[in-house]
Enzyme design. Structure first.
Site: not given
Ligand code: XBP
Ligand code: MG
Length: 255
Positions: A10, A12
């Site tokens: 991922d 953010d």
């Protein structure tokens, strides 16, 4: 093949603490547009329940400003605001100075050395990923990732599993040979529903979320001289995340 071959990352909150930069970029784009909207950290924490910047603005309007009206199509208006926000965000991130979270740079280097494939599965807009990697990780770091799956390449955003399915399809890998690293419950559910074992490193806006089903939940990846804190799960004797721990987690979850 059940061995671990691929790390799905991922962006953010996982590679870097970027959500508050997103929040400030939203606020600056609202001001630029002459709007008196302001997303405080508290409000933004709530709005993060909805992934995707455009979707988040729409959710905000529905929930907080239902009478808000514009003389053009709302979708176009939101897209315009979001484009302005993205320009502000990429300019901010491109100035460098957005540190990778502890352990990220080291773990990526170790994983590449160990021959693990790397890929990104994120909700954020592709140019945001490019700016973050290029100006804050390494100029060539985009090429470290065999696939960068981001933003609107899939219709349904996290917690839907689509972005992980998309990444694995492009990689031509099976979920059983992957491990994901995420920071949010939405991200965990997305990876989990795609059949991928998931390690969670909680971030500024996701502490306290429900991480049921995660292989391990930590406060960070950690470093040899700065150990992680285990929030839930069993890290054995490990004090920072390295390829050995990832392989142990993967093997344990494949049993
Ligand atoms: C988190 C998100 C994104 C960002 C904003 O992405 O939900 O929407 O908050 O980025 P990740 P955009 O999956 O990396 O945690 O405005 O570009 O959508
Ligand atoms: Mg995240």
């Amino acid at each position: 093949m059940n061995g671990l071959t691929t790390l799905l990352l991922d962006v953010d909150g996982t590679l870097a603490e970027t959500e508050d930069i997103h929040r400030q970029s939203f606020n600056r784009s609202f001001k630029q547009a002459g709007l008196d909207w302001h997303w405080s950290p508290e409000l933004y924490g709530e709005l993060l329940a909805v992934t995707g910047g455009k979707e988040r603005i729409r959710h905000y309007l529905r929930s907080y400003l239902p009478d808000f009206d514009v003389d053009i199509k709302l979708d176009e208006y939101i897209a315009g605001l979001h484009a302005a926000k993205t320009a502000i965000y990429t300019t901010t991130v491109a100035s460098g100075g957005v540190p990778m979270r502890p352990g990220v740079r080291r773990l990526l280097a170790e994983a590449r050395k160990a021959g693990l494939r790397l890929a990104i599965a994120t909700t954020t807009t592709p140019v945001n990923v490019t700016a973050l990697l290029h100006h804050n990780l390494a100029a060539d770091s985009e090429h470290w990732f065999d696939v960068i799956a981001a933003g609107g390449v899939v219709a349904a955003k996290k917690p839907a599993p689509d972005i992980y399915y998309y990444a694995m399809e492009k990689l031509a890998v099976h979920p059983h040979e992957c491990l994901a690293i995420e920071d949010s419950a939405n991200g965990l559910y997305s990876a989990q529903d795609a059949g991928v074992t998931t390690l969670v490193t909680v971030s500024q806006y996701t502490r306290g979320q429900d991480f049921e089903g995660a292989a391990l939940v930590l406060d960070q990846l950690g470093e040899p001289d700065s150990p992680f804190k285990v929030i839930s799960g069993d890290a054995g004797d490990h004090t920072y995340v390295n390829v050995d721990l990832l392989q142990e987690l993967h093997a344990r979850m494949s049993e």
